[in-house]
Design a protein around this motif. Structure first.
Motif, mmCIF file in Angstrom:
data_model
loop_
_atom_site.group_PDB
_atom_site.id
_atom_site.type_symbol
_atom_site.label_atom_id
_atom_site.label_comp_id
_atom_site.label_asym_id
_atom_site.label_seq_id
_atom_site.Cartn_x
_atom_site.Cartn_y
_atom_site.Cartn_z
ATOM 1 N N LYS A 61 2.134 -21.201 63.758
ATOM 2 C CA LYS A 61 1.863 -19.585 63.907
ATOM 3 C C LYS A 61 0.544 -19.503 63.142
ATOM 4 C CE LYS A 61 5.551 -18.262 66.163
ATOM 5 N NZ LYS A 61 5.096 -17.652 67.708
ATOM 6 N N HIS A 62 0.029 -20.378 62.404
ATOM 7 C CA HIS A 62 -1.164 -20.274 61.500
ATOM 8 C C HIS A 62 -2.342 -20.378 62.352
ATOM 9 C CE1 HIS A 62 1.891 -20.284 58.316
ATOM 10 N NE2 HIS A 62 1.219 -19.556 57.486
ATOM 11 N N HIS A 63 -3.413 -20.308 61.706
ATOM 12 C CA HIS A 63 -4.634 -20.570 62.173
ATOM 13 C C HIS A 63 -4.903 -22.014 62.509
ATOM 14 C CE1 HIS A 63 -9.259 -20.979 62.721
ATOM 15 N NE2 HIS A 63 -9.174 -19.499 62.561
ATOM 16 N N PRO A 64 -5.266 -22.581 63.756
ATOM 17 C CA PRO A 64 -5.183 -23.763 64.051
ATOM 18 C C PRO A 64 -6.608 -24.814 63.158
ATOM 19 C CG PRO A 64 -6.610 -22.675 65.803
ATOM 20 C CD PRO A 64 -5.796 -21.615 64.651
ATOM 21 N N ILE A 65 -6.232 -26.023 63.059
ATOM 22 C CA ILE A 65 -7.296 -26.572 62.406
ATOM 23 C C ILE A 65 -8.300 -27.133 63.619
ATOM 24 C CG2 ILE A 65 -7.870 -29.002 61.424
ATOM 25 C CD1 ILE A 65 -4.998 -29.100 60.411
ATOM 26 N N LYS A 66 -9.607 -26.922 63.296
ATOM 27 C CA LYS A 66 -10.559 -27.057 64.183
ATOM 28 C C LYS A 66 -10.968 -28.461 64.308
ATOM 29 C CE LYS A 66 -10.573 -23.025 65.946
ATOM 30 N NZ LYS A 66 -10.414 -22.707 67.523
ATOM 31 N N LYS A 67 -11.001 -29.014 62.802
ATOM 32 C CA LYS A 67 -11.414 -30.483 62.812
ATOM 33 C C LYS A 67 -11.087 -30.890 61.599
ATOM 34 C CE LYS A 67 -16.033 -32.507 61.547
ATOM 35 N NZ LYS A 67 -17.532 -32.510 61.337
ATOM 36 N N PHE A 68 -10.856 -32.340 61.328
ATOM 37 C CA PHE A 68 -10.495 -33.176 60.120
ATOM 38 C C PHE A 68 -11.874 -33.599 59.568
ATOM 39 C CE2 PHE A 68 -6.165 -33.149 61.393
ATOM 40 C CZ PHE A 68 -5.420 -32.816 60.455
ATOM 41 N N VAL A 69 -12.616 -32.931 58.478
ATOM 42 C CA VAL A 69 -13.510 -33.405 57.970
ATOM 43 C C VAL A 69 -13.460 -34.641 57.402
ATOM 44 C CG1 VAL A 69 -15.520 -32.924 56.167
ATOM 45 C CG2 VAL A 69 -14.227 -30.991 57.575
ATOM 46 N N THR A 70 -14.228 -35.643 57.487
ATOM 47 C CA THR A 70 -14.261 -36.985 57.020
ATOM 48 C C THR A 70 -14.447 -36.997 55.343
ATOM 49 O OG1 THR A 70 -16.476 -37.821 57.582
ATOM 50 C CG2 THR A 70 -14.982 -37.854 59.320
ATOM 51 N N PRO A 71 -14.153 -38.162 54.835
ATOM 52 C CA PRO A 71 -14.503 -38.353 53.454
ATOM 53 C C PRO A 71 -16.029 -38.461 53.079
ATOM 54 C CG PRO A 71 -12.552 -39.759 54.003
ATOM 55 C CD PRO A 71 -13.163 -38.878 55.211
ATOM 56 N N ASP A 72 -16.619 -39.040 53.926
ATOM 57 C CA ASP A 72 -18.223 -38.972 53.983
ATOM 58 C C ASP A 72 -18.776 -37.523 53.921
ATOM 59 O OD1 ASP A 72 -18.159 -41.900 53.764
ATOM 60 O OD2 ASP A 72 -18.779 -42.171 55.716
ATOM 61 N N GLU A 73 -18.477 -36.866 54.878
ATOM 62 C CA GLU A 73 -18.710 -35.533 54.813
ATOM 63 C C GLU A 73 -18.503 -34.911 53.651
ATOM 64 O OE1 GLU A 73 -18.555 -33.649 59.150
ATOM 65 O OE2 GLU A 73 -16.910 -34.841 59.069
ATOM 66 N N PHE A 74 -17.288 -34.986 53.018
ATOM 67 C CA PHE A 74 -16.933 -34.403 51.726
ATOM 68 C C PHE A 74 -17.984 -34.773 50.797
ATOM 69 C CE2 PHE A 74 -12.969 -33.112 53.542
ATOM 70 C CZ PHE A 74 -12.769 -31.913 53.372
ATOM 71 N N LYS A 75 -18.275 -36.305 50.780
ATOM 72 C CA LYS A 75 -19.228 -36.570 49.707
ATOM 73 C C LYS A 75 -20.534 -35.912 50.075
ATOM 74 C CE LYS A 75 -20.390 -39.360 46.157
ATOM 75 N NZ LYS A 75 -19.404 -39.015 44.949
ATOM 76 N N SER A 76 -20.895 -35.786 51.243
ATOM 77 C CA SER A 76 -22.260 -35.146 51.297
ATOM 78 C C SER A 76 -22.291 -33.772 50.769
ATOM 79 C CB SER A 76 -22.519 -35.128 52.743
ATOM 80 O OG SER A 76 -23.862 -34.505 53.117
ATOM 81 N N TYR A 77 -21.235 -32.833 50.951
ATOM 82 C CA TYR A 77 -21.084 -31.618 50.476
ATOM 83 C C TYR A 77 -21.310 -31.410 48.916
ATOM 84 C CZ TYR A 77 -20.053 -29.045 54.810
ATOM 85 O OH TYR A 77 -19.809 -28.734 56.321
#
Length: 324
Positions: A262-278
């Motif tokens: 019932k909650h908002h759907p996940i659109k994407k699983f962000v990769t660990p590399d993308e998190f590191k870039s952020y």
């Protein structure tokens, strides 16, 4: 509609009545990097007993935090005050929505007692939204802070507050109690607010964080967002700039996990590399502290992060003095 029985007050409550009318959303399968083990350790069980014996609520349980096993094993918990029923129904949140119970006048003392029993050097206090209260619960927050200061004066205190929307003077009451860290989460980028956080206003939340610094520059400010909700990278980078314009010290970035269909759907699983870039970009923008990973949550490793945050401020001030 699912009715849940509150195990503390035995008061019927309705979990997510607004969400019950949303169509089921497919829940994406979690990638390997975001899986965690079920909590079973001795430390976890001891923490659970302390929480239950003091009739306290934790956001760790109510929001279904994936880090509960790790944190509770170390006797770390985030206390959720003012009940477990929220007056809002954000599309991402697993906390129950409905009509809240009256405030418990004994809660500040109970929280302070639990902090002492757990031997916490750093504690995180959050709450449900209480739009039904004239001050949004600001004075109750202040009472909890003061109770902890009296019981364990060496404990540093971090608060994660609602936005106190349309509650004039509420923020000033909380800031006057002098928490060490004031956290208020933006949760997502502005373009998602109507669907993800419809009861809030992006620029009001930004202004709230900015106002904390104006009232007391010594208080660290912090904010967090979830990614994987359909945001674009450039929107996240703009949000970082907005937070720095409000002089926010610390940003947390974590993966959104869909609690139910019932909650908002996940659109994407962000990769660990993308998190590191952020993380890298956020540091270049001037944040004193950045926590960016799939399992990052607002209060995950909060005690260790506070020590690092304080050290980063001291180093920055020392560098500025050396240049002068």
């Amino acid at each position: 509609m699912v009715t849940v029985l509150d195990n503390v007050t035995a008061t019927p409550r309705v979990r997510h009545p607004e969400k019950a009318h949303r169509p089921d959303q497919e829940v994406m399968r979690k990638p390997d990097w975001i899986r965690v083990k079920a909590p079973t350790s001795k430390g976890y069980l001891e923490t659970r007993e302390i929480v239950k014996s003091n009739k306290l609520v934790t956001v760790c349980e109510e929001a279904g935090c994936p880090n509960i096993g790790e944190c509770w094993d170390k006797k770390h918990a985030t206390f959720m005050i003012m009940g477990e029923i929220c007056t809002r129904a954000c599309a991402f949140c697993n906390v129950a929505t409905g009509v809240p119970m009256p405030l418990d006048p004994e809660e500040p003392a109970s929280v302070a007692k639990a902090v002492g029993e757990m031997g916490l050097k750093h504690v995180v206090i959050t709450s449900v939204d209480r739009d039904d209260l004239k001050d949004g619960g600001a004075e109750h927050f202040a009472e909890v802070i003061r109770a902890i200061r009296r019981a364990t004066p060496e404990t540093t205190i971090e608060i994660l507050t609602p936005d106190f929307l349309r509650k004039n003077g509420a923020l000033e009451v909380v800031v006057e109690a002098k928490p060490d860290v004031f956290n208020h989460n933006l949760e997502t980028v502005p373009s998602n607010y109507l669907t993800v956080r419809p009861g809030a206003r992006y620029f009001h939340s930004l202004r709230l964080l900015q106002r904390v610094k104006e009232l007391d520059p010594t208080i660290f400010t912090k904010s967090g967002i979830m990614v994987g909700l359909g945001e674009e990278r450039n929107e996240v980078l703009q949000l970082m700039d907005d937070l720095r314009s409000a002089d926010v010290d610390f940003i947390t970035i974590g993966q959104y996990l869909q609690p139910t269909r019932k909650h908002h759907p996940i659109k994407k699983f962000v990769t660990p590399d993308e998190f590191k870039s952020y993380e890298t970009v956020a540091y270049t923008k001037g944040f004193l502290m950045v926590s960016s990973s799939p399992l990052t949550r607002s209060s995950h490793h909060a005690g260790d992060d506070f020590a690092r945050l304080r050290a980063a401020r001291e180093a920055k001030l020392a560098a500025a003095a050396a240049r002068a």
